[in-house]
Design a protein around this motif. Structure first.
Motif, PDB file in Angstrom:
ATOM      1  N   ASP A   5       1.043  -1.726   0.031  1.00  0.00           N
ATOM      2  CA  ASP A   5      -0.044  -0.257  -0.249  1.00  0.00           C
ATOM      3  C   ASP A   5       0.582   1.257   0.308  1.00  0.00           C
ATOM      4  N   PRO A   6       0.883   1.989  -1.154  1.00  0.00           N
ATOM      5  CA  PRO A   6       1.474   3.177  -0.979  1.00  0.00           C
ATOM      6  C   PRO A   6       0.992   3.755   0.038  1.00  0.00           C
ATOM      7  N   TYR A   7       0.519   4.158   1.273  1.00  0.00           N
ATOM      8  CA  TYR A   7       0.383   4.969   2.265  1.00  0.00           C
ATOM      9  C   TYR A   7       1.241   4.675   2.797  1.00  0.00           C
ATOM     10  N   ASN A   8       2.268   3.108   2.851  1.00  0.00           N
ATOM     11  CA  ASN A   8       2.429   2.784   4.283  1.00  0.00           C
ATOM     12  C   ASN A   8       3.935   3.353   4.197  1.00  0.00           C
ATOM     13  N   PRO A   9       4.439   3.333   5.392  1.00  0.00           N
ATOM     14  CA  PRO A   9       5.822   3.693   5.330  1.00  0.00           C
ATOM     15  C   PRO A   9       6.701   2.529   5.979  1.00  0.00           C
ATOM     16  N   LEU A  10       7.983   2.905   4.767  1.00  0.00           N
ATOM     17  CA  LEU A  10       8.879   1.790   4.171  1.00  0.00           C
ATOM     18  C   LEU A  10       9.601   1.749   5.910  1.00  0.00           C
ATOM     19  N   PRO A  11       9.789   0.565   6.390  1.00  0.00           N
ATOM     20  CA  PRO A  11      10.716   0.581   7.498  1.00  0.00           C
ATOM     21  C   PRO A  11      11.917   1.121   6.731  1.00  0.00           C
ATOM     22  N   ASP A  68      15.953   2.686   9.013  1.00  0.00           N
ATOM     23  CA  ASP A  68      16.666   2.909   9.782  1.00  0.00           C
ATOM     24  C   ASP A  68      16.580   4.309   9.886  1.00  0.00           C
ATOM     25  N   ASN A  69      17.246   4.998   8.762  1.00  0.00           N
ATOM     26  CA  ASN A  69      16.971   5.861   8.926  1.00  0.00           C
ATOM     27  C   ASN A  69      15.242   7.321   8.918  1.00  0.00           C
ATOM     28  N   GLU A  70      15.313   8.352   9.574  1.00  0.00           N
ATOM     29  CA  GLU A  70      14.219   9.290   9.164  1.00  0.00           C
ATOM     30  C   GLU A  70      13.848   9.193   7.632  1.00  0.00           C
ATOM     31  N   PRO A  71      12.229   8.890   7.443  1.00  0.00           N
ATOM     32  CA  PRO A  71      11.961   9.480   5.728  1.00  0.00           C
ATOM     33  C   PRO A  71      12.375  10.949   5.387  1.00  0.00           C
ATOM     34  N   LEU A  72      12.525  11.319   3.910  1.00  0.00           N
ATOM     35  CA  LEU A  72      12.206  12.820   3.629  1.00  0.00           C
ATOM     36  C   LEU A  72      11.435  12.951   3.266  1.00  0.00           C
ATOM     37  N   HIS A  73      11.033  14.056   3.578  1.00  0.00           N
ATOM     38  CA  HIS A  73       9.593  14.779   3.725  1.00  0.00           C
ATOM     39  C   HIS A  73       9.656  15.211   2.071  1.00  0.00           C
ATOM     40  N   VAL A  74       8.426  14.523   1.172  1.00  0.00           N
ATOM     41  CA  VAL A  74       8.778  15.809  -0.479  1.00  0.00           C
ATOM     42  C   VAL A  74       7.681  16.124  -0.815  1.00  0.00           C
ATOM     43  N   GLN A  75       7.083  17.173  -0.964  1.00  0.00           N
ATOM     44  CA  GLN A  75       5.375  17.245  -1.439  1.00  0.00           C
ATOM     45  C   GLN A  75       5.888  17.406  -2.596  1.00  0.00           C
ATOM     46  N   VAL A  76       4.927  16.773  -4.002  1.00  0.00           N
ATOM     47  CA  VAL A  76       5.026  17.102  -5.132  1.00  0.00           C
ATOM     48  C   VAL A  76       3.502  17.709  -5.905  1.00  0.00           C
ATOM     49  N   VAL A  77       3.981  18.798  -6.309  1.00  0.00           N
ATOM     50  CA  VAL A  77       2.258  18.805  -7.116  1.00  0.00           C
ATOM     51  C   VAL A  77       2.363  19.114  -7.753  1.00  0.00           C
ATOM     52  N   GLY A  78       1.356  18.749  -9.186  1.00  0.00           N
ATOM     53  CA  GLY A  78       1.197  18.434 -10.471  1.00  0.00           C
ATOM     54  C   GLY A  78       0.921  19.957 -10.985  1.00  0.00           C
ATOM     55  N   GLY A  85      -7.004  19.699  -4.538  1.00  0.00           N
ATOM     56  CA  GLY A  85      -8.291  19.493  -3.252  1.00  0.00           C
ATOM     57  C   GLY A  85      -7.636  18.278  -2.760  1.00  0.00           C
ATOM     58  N   MET A  86      -6.989  17.269  -2.897  1.00  0.00           N
ATOM     59  CA  MET A  86      -6.887  16.391  -2.302  1.00  0.00           C
ATOM     60  C   MET A  86      -5.111  15.920  -2.204  1.00  0.00           C
ATOM     61  N   VAL A  87      -4.648  15.534  -0.815  1.00  0.00           N
ATOM     62  CA  VAL A  87      -3.728  14.581  -1.056  1.00  0.00           C
ATOM     63  C   VAL A  87      -3.415  13.689  -1.074  1.00  0.00           C
ATOM     64  N   THR A  88      -2.847  12.688  -1.894  1.00  0.00           N
ATOM     65  CA  THR A  88      -2.620  11.239  -2.079  1.00  0.00           C
ATOM     66  C   THR A  88      -1.140  10.748  -1.492  1.00  0.00           C
ATOM     67  N   ARG A  89      -0.003  10.235  -0.964  1.00  0.00           N
ATOM     68  CA  ARG A  89       0.399   9.626  -0.217  1.00  0.00           C
ATOM     69  C   ARG A  89       1.430   7.947  -1.021  1.00  0.00           C
ATOM     70  N   LEU A  90       2.873   8.514  -0.902  1.00  0.00           N
ATOM     71  CA  LEU A  90       3.377   7.941  -1.497  1.00  0.00           C
ATOM     72  C   LEU A  90       4.770   7.889  -0.581  1.00  0.00           C
ATOM     73  N   HIS A  91       5.018   5.901  -0.585  1.00  0.00           N
ATOM     74  CA  HIS A  91       6.651   5.575  -0.530  1.00  0.00           C
ATOM     75  C   HIS A  91       7.497   4.893  -0.850  1.00  0.00           C
ATOM     76  N   LEU A  92       8.039   5.627  -1.232  1.00  0.00           N
ATOM     77  CA  LEU A  92       9.291   4.892  -2.371  1.00  0.00           C
ATOM     78  C   LEU A  92      10.831   4.694  -1.632  1.00  0.00           C
ATOM     79  N   ALA A  93      11.680   3.816  -2.064  1.00  0.00           N
ATOM     80  CA  ALA A  93      13.239   4.377  -1.609  1.00  0.00           C
ATOM     81  C   ALA A  93      13.950   3.517  -2.632  1.00  0.00           C
ATOM     82  N   ALA A  94      15.291   3.915  -2.755  1.00  0.00           N
ATOM     83  CA  ALA A  94      16.336   3.873  -3.502  1.00  0.00           C
ATOM     84  C   ALA A  94      16.767   2.344  -2.488  1.00  0.00           C
TER      85      ALA A  94
END
Lengths: 207, 117, 703, 322
Positions: free
Chosen positions: D120-126, D128-138, D193-202
Motif C-alpha cells: 500500500d503506497p500509504y505505508n511508511p517504509l521500514p 533505519d533513518n527518518e524518511p525525507l519528506h517531499v511534497q509534490v505538486v502537479g 484539492g486532495m492529498v495522496t501519499r506515496l512511499h518509495l526508496a532506492a
C-alpha cells in the motif's frame, strides 16, 4: 377462445380485455425493464447526492433551504395521485365506463400538476435564498436528483394528456388501454422514487 | 355472452373487490408510513442518528407497501418475471450504490478528511 | 436587433475556426500545414463520400427503395444489416486513425509529424468510435439478425423501437463524422475524465461532441438491451425453453441485461458532465465542492460491464463456430450458460480495478482485485469448453474457424495479462502504461472483433444468399492475427518499460524498436482491412457462382439454417416447434428437415414506420445544435422529436398481413429448389458446388 | 554535481523469463526505466509478484497453447481419430476445468491480499533513518517538488539521499495526474484539492526516470522528470546550493509556474539557464497546504501582486510560450 388465467399477475387488464391483455403481456414487461433501468439512474443520483452532502463550499445547506411543510404537501399530493391512478386502473379493468375512468384520470392529472407547481415554487424560493445549482457541489447534486423526478412527473402528465386525447379520437381501444396500464406503472414508480426523495433529501436533511 | 364469459365474471367479482381493497389498504398504509416520519422529524426531538434510521426504516416499508398494494407485486405466484426483475435490479442497485458509497467515502477518508460526514 | 446579434443567435459559436484548414491558413508553419492537410483530407473524404452516396443513389433511382425497403423498415434483419454497415464504416475510420497513431509513435522519438492536440483527437475518436460506434453496432447488428431466427421468432418485441435504436446510434456516428468537417473533437480520451474535460480546461466544442455522440449511442443501446431481453423472454417459439436456446442467444440475453443496467451510469456521468459544462453545475469541477472522483467511479460502473457487453456476444458466436465447424455438439452447454451468467453478474462487482491507483485503502483494492480474478474462472471454463468441443469432432479450418482459433490462443494471453492487472500491487506499475493498452486490445481485438468477423463470414450467406469469397477471406483472417500480434505485443514491452499511454512522443531511445514493430503491425492490420474490402468486392462480382439458396451452407445446427437464404421477411412460414437443443441438426438427423407444414396461415408483420429516420434526423440536429450552441435548432429539433413520438402513438395501423397464399407459394418454390439441389459433403463446403444443402449425415453429422 | 550511476541491473538471473525485454533493459541508457530492473524495494517486490503471477497462471494457460494445436490436428476433417458428434459432457472433466481455475485463483488471491496490504503506497517504509519528506505538486506540464524541511523546491528534479526513504505527499494544481517512477515503485494519482501519499526508496545511488502517466493535454508527453538518489553528503551539498543559488519563488514567478507550459517553455519564460534555473530557495511554510486548500497563494509569496486567476485561461499560453 377460453380465458386463460392471467399470465401476468401484476398490474394488468384482466380477462375482460382479452386482446389488450395479450398485447399488454409484452408491453408491460418491456416497460418494467425500462423502469428498472431508470431506477438505476435514480439510484446513482441518490448515491451521488449522499457523497456530496458535505460539499457545501460555504453555501447554504439543507437546514436553510428545505421546508418541511411544502415537502409534506408535495408528498401528500403525489401519494394521493398514486391512489387515484389506482382507482382509474380499477375502473378501466372492471369496465366502469369511460366517465369514471376519465374523472379519476383528471383528478390524478390535477394532483400531478399541483405537485409540479409546488415543486417549482420550492425551487424558486430556494433560488431566492442563494440555493442555485452553480453555488456548490451539494446543490448541484440536489438539482440533478429532485428536478429529474419532477421532469419524469411532467412527462407522465404529458403522456396522460396524450392518452386522454387518444381516448377521444380512437375510443378506449387496445392502444389506449395498454398505454394506461404502462402509465400506471410509471406513476406508481415515480411515487416510489419520491418516497426515497422525501425520506433521504428532505427528512434526512431536516433531521 | 358465452358460458365461460359468465363464469369468469363471477371470478372477476372476487378479484374486483380484492383489488379495490388493495388500493384502499395501500393508500392507508402509505399515508400512515408518511405521517409518522414527518411527525418524528417535526416533533420528536430524537437524536439525529436514531431519526435517520427511523426514516430509512419507514421509507423501506413504504416502498414495499407501494410495490405490494399499488403495483400488485407479490411473492405468492410462481411465474413472476417482474418480481425476478425487481429483485435482480435491487441486487445491481445495491452493488452500485453500496460500492459507490464505500469507495467514495473511503477515498475521502484517505485524501480529503474534511468531506467525511 | 443588429446583424451581429442575429448572427450570434443563428450561428452560436460556429465560426471560421471550426473549419479544418483555418489554422493552417492563419499560421502556415510546417506542423500546422501537415496536420491541417491530414484533417482537411479527412474532411473532404467525409463530404465527398456523402455527396457521392447521394449522387449514386439519385443516379440509379434508388431513393424509394432506400426509404421503403431500408430506412423505414422495421424488419430485424434489415436493421441488423444496417447496424453492421454503420459498424464497418466506422471500423475503417478508426483503423486508419490507429495507423496514424502508430506511425506517429514509430517516428515519435523527439518529434514526429502529428501535433500533440491532433494526436489527442486521434486517440479520443479512435477509442470512442471503436467502443460506441464500431463494437456496439456490430454486435447489436449480429444479434439483431441472428437471435430472432435462432429462437424461432418473427421479429423483436418492439420493432419500431429497434429502428429508433439504430437511428440514435447512426445519429451519434454521424455527429462524430461531422466533427471531422467542423472541428475539433475532444482530446479527453474515450473515458473523458474531468476536470480535463471541464469547461475551464476545454471550453471548445470538442468535449461537447464527445458527450452528445456518446449520449445518443448509450440511449440507443439501452433501448436495444430492453428490446433483446424482452424478445428472448417473450417471443421464443413453442418448445424453445431457455435451456434449449443456442448459446449465442444466451450471450445475447446476458449482454442485453448488461446493457439495461450498465448504460444508466454512463448516461448519468455524461449528463452530469454536460450540466457542469453548460449550466455551471459543480459535480466534477475543481472548485465549489466538485469532485472528479465521482465521475471516475460512475464512468467505470458503466465501463466495466461494457467490456462484457462487448465480449459476451463474441463468446456466443465462437460457441456456434466451434460446434458447427467441428461437426459436433457444444461441449458443456450448461457449464457455458452458467459461466456466461456468472460473468454477467460478476462484471458489476469489479469496476474499481480501473482506478486502483486513486488512493483508496488496500482492503477495497484487494476486494475488487479478487473479484476481478474470479471472473477469470468462468472465462477459463469457457476456453476449455471450446477446446473440448473440438475434441472428438471433425475440425474444418474454414475462415470463421481461423478467427476462432486465433481468438482462443490470443485471448488466453490477454486473460493472463488481465490477471496480472487484477493485482493492485502490479497494477500500480502498469496502470496507464501501454501495457494496459496492449491488454485491453488483446481482449477486444480477438475477443470482440474476431468474433464479429467470424460471425460476419458465417452468417453472410444467410443474409444475402451467397457465400463470401475465400482467398481474400483467409488473407484477411491471417493478416488480422499477424497484424494484431505485431501491433500489440510490442506495446506490452513498452508498457513494462514505463511508456505511458497517449504520449505523442518520447525521449527514450529504448522505446524506438518496439514502436517501429508496432507501426509495421498497424500496416498489416490495414492490409487486413483492405483484404476484407477485396473479399466483399470479389464476392459481389461472383455472387451467382456462390449462391446458396437452400440456406444451409455450413451444415448448421440451429434454426436460422432451416430457412432459405436470404431469409423471407417473416422468417418462418409457420412457427417452428422445438423439441431439443440444436433444433435444426436434430431435424436433419431424423430426416425431418424441409417439411411441408400441414397448413399455411396469414402472417401479421409489423408495418414500416418513419419514426426511426425522423428521430435520427432530429436527434442528430439536437446534438449538433447543443455542440455549437444553436439553441433555436435544439428547440426545433426537440419539439419535432416529441411531436413525432406523440404522432406515432396515434397511429393504429401498425401491422400488415402477408397472405397464407403468398407464404405457401414462396415456401413451396423453395422446397422444390431444395429437392433439386445437389447435397454436398463438408469437404466441398467452400466450393461453388455448395448450394446450401448439406449431405445427409452418415453416423452423425459430417462424414 | 556528480552522478553516481550504478551499472545495469545486477540480478539478471532472476528474470530469465523476461528475455524478450532484457536486451533493451541491459542497454539501459542514462536513467532506469522499468520495474523489471528494480532499483528499490517496492519495485523489486512488484517485479517478484509479477513473475510469480505469470508462473502460477501458466498452469492453466500452457495447456491451451499446447493442446489447441494438438486437438485441431488430431481431430481435423478427414483425419482418422474417433468421431463422437454427440459427446458433449463429462463430469470428471467438469471438475477439472472448474476446479483448477478456482484453485489457481484461490492461491493468487492469497498473494494478492498480502501484497496489496504490504505494498500500500500509504505505508511508511521500514528503515533505519527518518524518511525525507517531499511534497509534490502537479502542474500543466511539470512537477514541483517542495522540500518542506529544507524550505527549497525544484521543478522536474527530485533529489533524495539514497539511505533515506521518500515520504511523498501529492496533489495537483490542475487536472488529475499520475505520479510515477517505475524503477522505484508504485504510481499514485495526484488530484486537485486532495492529498495522496506515496512511499518509495532506492537501493542505492542512481538516476530514475519519472513521469506523469495520466493524459493532461498537449504537453503531456514532455512531463518527464529525473529522480536522483545521491549520497547524504551530496544531498546536503545540493540543498545548500539551492538555498544559495536558487531563485526566489515570488508572485510573478509562481504565476508563470502555474501556467500551462512545458519545462523548456517555463525556463525560457523565467529567463533561466543552467542547473539552477528551476530551483527555488526560501519556500514559505504552508505552500503545499495552501495549494491543496485552493486558497490564493499570493499572500504567502513575496513580490508584486499580479492579477491572476488560479486557472490560466486556455488558448492564451502564459508567459513562456513562444
Amino acid at each position: 377462445m377460453t380465458a386463460t388465467p392471467s399470465r401476468h399477475p401484476g398490474l394488468n387488464l384482466g380477462r375482460a380485455h382479452q386482446e389488450a391483455h395479450d398485447a399488454c403481456e409484452v408491453l408491460v414487461f418491456g416497460f418494467w425493464v425500462f423502469m428498472m433501468s431508470d431506477l438505476i439512474i435514480f439510484g446513482l443520483l441518490f448515491a451521488n447526492y449522499v457523497t456530496q452532502l458535505d460539499a457545501l463550499a460555504g453555501g447554504p445547506g439543507p437546514g436553510e433551504l428545505f421546508e418541511m411543510k411544502s415537502a409534506f404537501l408535495e408528498t401528500l399530493l403525489l401519494l394521493t395521485s398514486s391512489f387515484t391512478y389506482g382507482l382509474a386502473s380499477y375502473c378501466l379493468k372492471y369496465r366502469h365506463g369511460r366517465g369514471w375512468l376519465t374523472a379519476w384520470l383528471g383528478v390524478t392529472l390535477l394532483l400531478g400538476l399541483a405537485f409540479i407547481g409546488f415543486e417549482l415554487h420550492d425551487f424558486h424560493k430556494m433560488a431566492g435564498e442563494g440555493g442555485v445549482p452553480s453555488r456548490s457541489g451539494f446543490l448541484s447534486a440536489f438539482f440533478a436528483l429532485v428536478p429529474l423526478h419532477g421532469l419524469h412527473v411532467a412527462s407522465a402528465c404529458l403522456w396522460m394528456v396524450v392518452l386522454m386525447v387518444q381516448m377521444c379520437v380512437h375510443g378506449l381501444d387496445t392502444g389506449v388501454k395498454t398505454g394506461l396500464v404502462r402509465l400506471g406503472l410509471l406513476w406508481h414508480f415515480l411515487d416510489i422514487v419520491w418516497v426515497g426523495i422525501f425520506s433521504l433529501v428532505y427528512l434526512g436533511g431536516l433531521a | 355472452m358465452s358460458d365461460s364469459q359468465r363464469q369468469s365474471d363471477t371470478i372477476d367479482e372476487n378479484e374486483r373487490r380484492h383489488e379495490l381493497g388493495s388500493y384502499l389498504w395501500g393508500y392507508g398504509l402509505a399515508l400512515a408510513l408518511t405521517l409518522v416520519p414527518f411527525a418524528l422529524v417535526a416533533w420528536s426531538g430524537w437524536p439525529r442518528v436514531t431519526l435517520l434510521w427511523a426514516i430509512g426504516g419507514f421509507a423501506l416499508v413504504q416502498v414495499v407497501v407501494h410495490f405490494r398494494f399499488f403495483l400488485h407485486i407479490s411473492l405468492a405466484r410462481q411465474k413472476r418475471e417482474d418480481l425476478h426483475l425487481i429483485l435482480f435490479s435491487t441486487l445491481i442497485l445495491v452493488l452500485m450504490v453500496g460500492g459507490t458509497l464505500w469507495i467514495i467515502f473511503n477515498l475521502y477518508g484517505r485524501m480529503v478528511p474534511e468531506l467525511l460526514p | 436587433m443588429t446583424l451581429n446579434h442575429f448572427l450570434d443567435l443563428a450561428l452560436g459559436r460556429l465560426d471560421w475556426h471550426a473549419l479544418p484548414f483555418w489554422e493552417m491558413i492563419e499560421q502556415p508553419t510546417l506542423s500546422h500545414i501537415v496536420n491541417g492537410s491530414i484533417v482537411t483530407a479527412a474532411a473532404s473524404l467525409v463530404v465527398l463520400g456523402a455527396l457521392a452516396t447521394v449522387v449514386l443513389i439519385t443516379r440509379f433511382g434508388k431513393w424509394r427503395v432506400l426509404w421503403s425497403d431500408w430506412l423505414t423498415s422495421v424488419d430485424h434483419k434489415r436493421i441488423g444489416i444496417m447496424f453492421i454497415v454503420v459498424a464497418l464504416v466506422m471500423l475503417a475510420r478508426a483503423i486508419i486513425e490507429a495507423v496514424f497513431m502508430r506511425a506517429q509513435q514509430a517516428v515519435g522519438l523527439d518529434g514526429g509529424f502529428l501535433s500533440a492536440e491532433h494526436f489527442g483527437e486521434f486517440f479520443t475518436t479512435h477509442g470512442t468510435i471503436m467502443v460506441f460506434f464500431m463494437a456496439m453496432p456490430f454486435l447489436t447488428g449480429v444479434i439483431n439478425y441472428v437471435m430472432p431466427l435462432q429462437i424461432g421468432a418473427r421479429d423483436l418485441s418492439f420493432p419500431v423501437m429497434n429502428s429508433v435504436s439504430l437511428g440514435l446510434t447512426a445519429a451519434g456516428a454521424a455527429l462524430i463524422m461531422v466533427s471531422l468537417v467542423l472541428t475539433p473533437f475532444s482530446t479527453g480520451g474515450w473515458s473523458g475524465y474531468p476536470p480535463f474535460t471541464e469547461a475551464s480546461f476545454n471550453p471548445g466544442a470538442g468535449v461537447d461532441y464527445w458527450i452528445w455522440a456518446v449520449t445518443l449511442s448509450s440511449l440507443g443501446s439501452t433501448m436495444t438491451g430492453i428490446n433483446f431481453a424482452v424478445t428472448i423472454y417473450k417471443e421464443r417459439a413453442p418448445g424453445m425453453h431457455l435451456f434449449r436456446m443456442p448459446l449465442f442467444c444466451w450471450t445475447a440475453l446476458c449482454t442485453s441485461i448488461l446493457m439495461i443496467f450498465a448504460m444508466p451510469p454512463l448516461t448519468v456521468a455524461t449528463a452530469m458532465l454536460a450540466l457542469d459544462r453548460y449550466l455551471d453545475f459543480h459535480f466534477f469541477t475543481q472548485d465549489l465542492g466538485g469532485d472528479m472522483m465521482n465521475y471516475v467511479n460512475l464512468f467505470w460502473l458503466f465501463g466495466h460491464p461494457e467490456v462484457y457487453i462487448l465480449i459476451l456476444p463474441a463468446f456466443g458466436v465462437f460457441s456456434e463456430v466451434f460446434s458447427t465447424f467441428s461437426g459436433k455438439r457444444l461441449y458443456g452447454y450448461k457449464g457455458l450458460v452458467i459461466a456466461t451468467m456468472c460473468i454477467a453478474v460478476l462484471s458489476f462487482t469489479v469496476w474499481l480495478h480501473h482506478f486502483f491507483t486513486m488512493g483508496q485503502s488496500p482492503s477495497i483494492n484487494a476486494a475488487f482485485g479478487i473479484a476481478t480474478m474470479l471472473i477469470g474462472v468462468p472465462t477459463g471454463v469457457k476456453i476449455y469448453d471450446w477446446m473440448l468441443t473440438m475434441y472428438r469432432g471433425r475440425v474444418r479450418l474454414t475462415i470463421p474457424m481461423v478467427y476462432a482459433l486465433g481468438f482462443l490462443i490470443l485471448f488466453v494471453l490477454g486473460g493472463m495479462t488481465g490477471i496480472l492487472l487484477a493485482n493492485p500491487s502490479i497494477d500500480y506499475q502498469v496502470h496507464n502504461t501501454l501495457f494496459l493498452v496492449a491488454h485491453f486490445h488483446n481482449m477486444l481485438v480477438p475477443g470482440l472483433l474476431f468474433g464479429m468477423l467470424a460471425g460476419y463470414q458465417m452468417w453472410f450467406p444467410k443474409a444475402f444468399g451467397f457465400r463470401l469469397e475465400t482467398r481474400w477471406g483467409y488473407r484477411a483472417a491471417y493478416a488480422w492475427i499477424a497484424g494484431f500480434i505485431l501491433a500489440f505485443f510490442p506495446l506490452y514491452a513498452l508498457g513494462l518499460l514505463g511508456m505511458p499511454r497517449r504520449a505523442v512522443g518520447f525521449i527514450e531511445p529504448a522505446y524506438l524498436p518496439w514502436t517501429i514493430i508496432a507501426g509495421i503491425g498497424a500496416l498489416v492490420v490495414l492490409f487486413a482491412l483492405f483484404s476484407l474490402v477485396m473479399q466483399f468486392w470479389l464476392s459481389l462480382r461472383h455472387r451467382h457462382e456462390n449462391r446458396v439458396p437452400v440456406g444451409d451452407p455450413w451444415d448448421g445446427r440451429s434454426l436460422e439454417w432451416a430457412t432459405p437464404a436470404p431469409v423471407p421477411e417473416y422468417n418462418f412460414p409457420v412457427t417452428p416447434e422445438v423439441s431439443s437443443r440444436d433444433a435444426f441438426m436434430r431435424e436433419k438427423d431424423l430426416g425431418q428437415a424441409y417439411q411441408r407444414p400441414a397448413e399455411y396461415r396469414d402472417i401479421t408483420m409489423p408495418a414500416n414506420s418513419a419514426l426511426g429516420p425522423i428521430l435520427t434526423v432530429t436527434g442528430f440536429l439536437m446534438a449538433f445544435g447543443l455542440v455549437w450552441y444553436l439553441w433555436w435548432l435544439v428547440l426545433l429539433a426537440g419539439v419535432a422529436s416529441v411531436g413525432a413520438l406523440i404522432a406515432r402513438s396515434f397511429v393504429r395501423r401498425t401491422t400488415k398481413v402477408i397472405s397464407a397464399e403468398e407464404v405457401r407459394e414462396t415456401h413451396e418454390a423453395w422446397l422444390r429448389q431444395v429437392d433439386e439441389t445437389q447435397a454436398v459433403k463438408r469437404d466441398k463446403e467452400q466450393d461453388t458446388s455448395n448450394r446450401g444443402r448439406p449431405a445427409a449425415p452418415v453416423s452423425g453429422a459430417v462424414q | 554535481m556528480t552522478d553516481t550511476t550504478p551499472p545495469c541491473p545486477r540480478r539478471f538471473g532472476r528474470f530469465a523469463a523476461g528475455l524478450a525485454i532484457m536486451p533493451l533493459l541491459a542497454g539501459c541508457s542514462h536513467a532506469h526505466l522499468s520495474f523489471l530492473a528494480p532499483q528499490g524495494p517496492i519495485a523489486a517486490a512488484q517485479r517478484d509478484h509479477f513473475w510469480l503471477v505469470i508462473a502460477i497462471t501458466l498452469v492453466v494457460v500452457l495447456p491451451v497453447f499446447v493442446l489447441t494445436p494438438v486437438i485441431v490436428w488430431r481431430y481435423r476433417y478427414g483425419g482418422r481419430a474417433a468421431y463422437r458428434p454427440r459427446w458433449s459432457f463429462s463430469r470428471r472433466l467438469e471438475y477439472v476445468i472448474w476446479g483448477i481455475p478456482f484453485l489457481i485463483v484461490g492461491i493468487l488471491a492469497v498473494f494478492l491480499w498480502r501484497q496489496t496490504y504490504a505494498l500500500d503506497p500509504y505505508n511508511p517504509l521500514p528503515a533505519d533513518n527518518e524518511p525525507l519528506h517531499v511534497q509534490v505538486v502537479g502542474y500543466d506540464w511539470k512537477w514541483l517538488f517542495i522540500y518542506p524541511d529544507q524550505h527549497i523546491a525544484t521543478v522536474d528534479e527530485l533529489v533524495f539521499p539514497d539511505d533515506r526513504p521518500l515520504a511523498l505527499e501529492l496533489t495537483s494544481d490542475t487536472v488529475m495526474q499520475s505520479f510515477f517512477i517505475p524503477s522505484l515503485g508504485s504510481q499514485v494519482y495526484a488530484m486537485n484539492g486532495m492529498v495522496t501519499r506515496l512511499h518509495l526508496a532506492a537501493d542505492g545511488p542512481g538516476r530514475f526516470r519519472g513521469e506523469n502517466s495520466q493524459y493532461n493535454g498537449k504537453g503531456f508527453h514532455t512531463q518527464r522528470f529525473t529522480a536522483r538518489a545521491v549520497s547524504d553528503a551530496t544531498f546536503s551539498d545540493f540543498v545548500e546550493r539551492v538555498r544559495r543559488q536558487g531563485r526566489a519563488l515570488d508572485r510573478p514567478t509562481y504565476q508563470i509556474l502555474d501556467g500551462r507550459n512545458t519545462v523548456p517553455e517555463l525556463a525560457r519564460a523565467l529567463d533561466g539557464t543552467g542547473d539552477d534555473a528551476l530551483r527555488f530557495s526560501a519556500i514559505p511554510d504552508g505552500l503545499f497546504s495552501a495549494i491543496v486548500a485552493g486558497v490564493p497563494i499570493q499572500s504567502l509569496l513575496p513580490g508584486p501582486v499580479v492579477t491572476s486567476a488560479r486557472q490560466t485561461p486556455l488558448h492564451q499560453p502564459q508567459g513562456g510560450t513562444p
